[in-house]
Design a protein around this motif. Structure first.
Motif, mmCIF file in Angstrom:
data_model
loop_
_atom_site.group_PDB
_atom_site.id
_atom_site.type_symbol
_atom_site.label_atom_id
_atom_site.label_comp_id
_atom_site.label_asym_id
_atom_site.label_seq_id
_atom_site.Cartn_x
_atom_site.Cartn_y
_atom_site.Cartn_z
ATOM 1 N N ALA A 1 0.848 -1.190 0.000
ATOM 2 C CA ALA A 1 0.000 0.000 0.000
ATOM 3 C C ALA A 1 0.886 1.243 0.000
ATOM 4 O O ALA A 1 2.031 1.206 0.466
ATOM 5 C CB ALA A 1 -0.924 0.012 1.212
ATOM 6 N N ALA A 2 0.323 2.347 -0.511
ATOM 7 C CA ALA A 2 1.104 3.573 -0.661
ATOM 8 C C ALA A 2 1.451 4.202 0.689
ATOM 9 O O ALA A 2 2.528 4.756 0.876
ATOM 10 C CB ALA A 2 0.341 4.582 -1.522
ATOM 11 N N ASP A 3 0.520 4.135 1.633
ATOM 12 C CA ASP A 3 0.745 4.751 2.944
ATOM 13 C C ASP A 3 -0.136 4.059 3.978
ATOM 14 O O ASP A 3 -0.882 3.129 3.642
ATOM 15 C CB ASP A 3 0.483 6.270 2.886
ATOM 16 N N ALA A 4 -0.075 4.559 5.221
ATOM 17 C CA ALA A 4 -0.758 3.861 6.313
ATOM 18 C C ALA A 4 -2.274 3.830 6.117
ATOM 19 O O ALA A 4 -2.913 2.807 6.372
ATOM 20 C CB ALA A 4 -0.407 4.527 7.650
ATOM 21 N N ALA A 5 -2.849 4.952 5.667
ATOM 22 C CA ALA A 5 -4.306 4.989 5.508
ATOM 23 C C ALA A 5 -4.762 3.987 4.443
ATOM 24 O O ALA A 5 -5.759 3.287 4.624
ATOM 25 C CB ALA A 5 -4.759 6.404 5.128
ATOM 26 N N MET A 6 -4.010 3.924 3.333
ATOM 27 C CA MET A 6 -4.381 2.982 2.280
ATOM 28 C C MET A 6 -4.137 1.542 2.727
ATOM 29 O O MET A 6 -4.866 0.625 2.332
ATOM 30 C CB MET A 6 -3.590 3.264 1.004
ATOM 31 N N ALA A 7 -3.105 1.346 3.555
ATOM 32 C CA ALA A 7 -2.829 -0.002 4.060
ATOM 33 C C ALA A 7 -3.991 -0.499 4.930
ATOM 34 O O ALA A 7 -4.358 -1.669 4.881
ATOM 35 C CB ALA A 7 -1.526 -0.015 4.853
ATOM 36 N N LEU A 8 -4.578 0.406 5.714
ATOM 37 C CA LEU A 8 -5.724 0.021 6.546
ATOM 38 C C LEU A 8 -6.908 -0.405 5.683
ATOM 39 O O LEU A 8 -7.567 -1.410 5.962
ATOM 40 C CB LEU A 8 -6.155 1.203 7.426
ATOM 41 N N LEU A 9 -7.175 0.370 4.608
ATOM 42 C CA LEU A 9 -8.285 0.008 3.719
ATOM 43 C C LEU A 9 -8.011 -1.338 3.069
ATOM 44 O O LEU A 9 -8.887 -2.202 3.004
ATOM 45 C CB LEU A 9 -8.466 1.069 2.626
ATOM 46 N N ALA A 10 -6.788 -1.519 2.576
ATOM 47 C CA ALA A 10 -6.456 -2.776 1.898
ATOM 48 C C ALA A 10 -6.542 -3.947 2.880
ATOM 49 O O ALA A 10 -7.017 -5.035 2.527
ATOM 50 C CB ALA A 10 -5.063 -2.682 1.287
ATOM 51 N N ALA A 11 -6.116 -3.717 4.119
ATOM 52 C CA ALA A 11 -6.173 -4.793 5.124
ATOM 53 C C ALA A 11 -7.626 -5.195 5.380
ATOM 54 O O ALA A 11 -7.943 -6.376 5.500
ATOM 55 C CB ALA A 11 -5.521 -4.331 6.422
ATOM 56 N N ARG A 12 -8.489 -4.203 5.438
ATOM 57 C CA ARG A 12 -9.920 -4.479 5.616
ATOM 58 C C ARG A 12 -10.429 -5.340 4.459
ATOM 59 O O ARG A 12 -11.180 -6.294 4.658
ATOM 60 C CB ARG A 12 -10.657 -3.138 5.689
ATOM 61 N N ASP A 13 -10.005 -4.987 3.232
ATOM 62 C CA ASP A 13 -10.532 -5.694 2.067
ATOM 63 C C ASP A 13 -9.922 -7.076 1.888
ATOM 64 O O ASP A 13 -10.578 -7.982 1.379
ATOM 65 C CB ASP A 13 -10.290 -4.859 0.799
#
Lengths: 249, 95
Positions: B29-41
């Motif tokens: 993921a590009a950054d922490a916020a996007m990593a959280l979304l990707a982790a959810r998905d």
């Protein structure tokens, strides 16, 4: 309240979710990242789930014995009442995210408004969809910011996607003849515009993208008149049921 | 799919309140916020989680496999560190 108007109102909502859900499902196997492959498939399944609930409700209102499959697979292009934005091809990832953002910013307010309406059957579906839509919007907004404020190439593509699809957003805030006939029984679309404008403005500012200038707006699609893209999509989506009616897995 | 040139993140999920976050895998993921979304998905599609942590993989200091002998072998013969090494006197009763 006219049952015919309510049937077409619910059917239009169902067609919205099914066309976009099917478009997103076309990313499967083609997404730029494994993570996005799953994210887009999750969103597609949310939308198809919403469509199923709405088709079941619509079939009951119609009372002609058509179930969700008959409504989804047994109607031709002119019978589909979805917004034209949702049938537009995926294009590149920036264009898909632009479509998700524009529609997501609408639905994250539309579903709560429908959930608060007096129509108990629709409110139940809307309450569940509202949570899903809140996530869909967040996913699209975060990607818009990363692509817009990313590399020169990602910025160019993201802006191009917004510019190309902007003309389909005018229809978000038009009341169809059926919605107008339902009066308080349908969500007041013009009333959603200020919230949508503000949300899009905030995301575009964060993304350092330009708001496309207001130009000609495309027709809504609610009357069954569509762009040239819906018919080929339906041909692919419906081929099994068209070839083997009543087929089950 | 092209090889993503995005940072790697480690994902930790807490399945229920009261349990500890557990490592479930990693993602790009590009950054922490996007990593959280990707982790959810990627990792909570079947209702696995109530809470997600993402940590940059680069922030993890891992032990060196070459240190294996010095790090871990000395513990092998310290049976007195196992509770079962000790006999509980009969007077104590059930513990």
């Amino acid at each position: 309240m006219s049952a015919a108007a309510r049937f077409r109102y619910v059917l239009g909502l169902a067609d919205d979710q099914l066309t976009l859900g099917h478009r997103l499902s076309q990313w499967t196997g083609r997404a730029p990242l494994l993570e996005e492959e799953l994210a887009l498939a999750n969103i597609a399944l949310d939308l198809i789930g919403q469509a199923r609930a709405l088709y079941q409700l619509a079939g009951g209102i119609e009372g002609a014995g058509r179930d969700e499959d008959a409504l989804a697979y047994g109607r031709d292009e002119r019978g589909f009442l979805n917004l034209q934005l949702l049938e537009q091809p995926n294009g590149d990832f920036g264009r898909t995210i632009a479509r998700q953002l524009l529609y997501g910013a609408l639905m994250r307010d539309y579903w709560p408004a429908l959930a608060a309406s007096g129509d108990a059957a629709l409110a139940a579906i809307a309450g569940k969809a509202a949570k899903e839509a809140a996530y869909h919007y967040r996913h699209a907004a975060e990607w818009t910011v990363r692509l817009g404020d990313g590399t020169a190439e990602s910025r160019r593509r993201m802006q191009a996607g917004l510019d190309e699809l902007w003309e389909y957003t005018g229809a978000f805030f038009e009341m169809s003849a059926d919605e107008a006939a339902l009066g308080d029984g349908a969500v007041d679309r013009p009333g959603l515009r200020p919230g949508w404008d503000a949300a899009i403005g905030r995301v575009l500012a964060r993304a350092t993208l330009m708001r496309p200038s207001a130009t000609w707006m495309a027709a809504s699609g609610r009357d069954g008149v569509h762009s040239e893209h819906l018919e080929p999509m339906l041909a692919e989506m419906q081929i099994l049921q068209r070839s083997y009616p009543g087929l089950t897995w | 799919m092209p090889e993503p040139r995005l940072p790697l993140w480690e994902v930790f999920i807490r399945p229920r309140n009261g349990l500890a976050h557990r490592h479930v895998g990693s993602l790009h993921a590009a950054d922490a916020a996007m990593a959280l979304l990707a982790a959810r998905d990627v990792y909570t599609r079947r209702g696995e989680g109530r809470s997600i942590w993402v940590v940059p993989t680069s922030a993890i200091q891992a032990s060196d496999p070459d240190d294996k002998d010095a790090f871990f072998d000395p513990a092998d013969d310290k049976v007195y560190r196992q509770p079962t090494h000790y006999r509980v006197p009969d007077d104590v009763g059930d513990m």
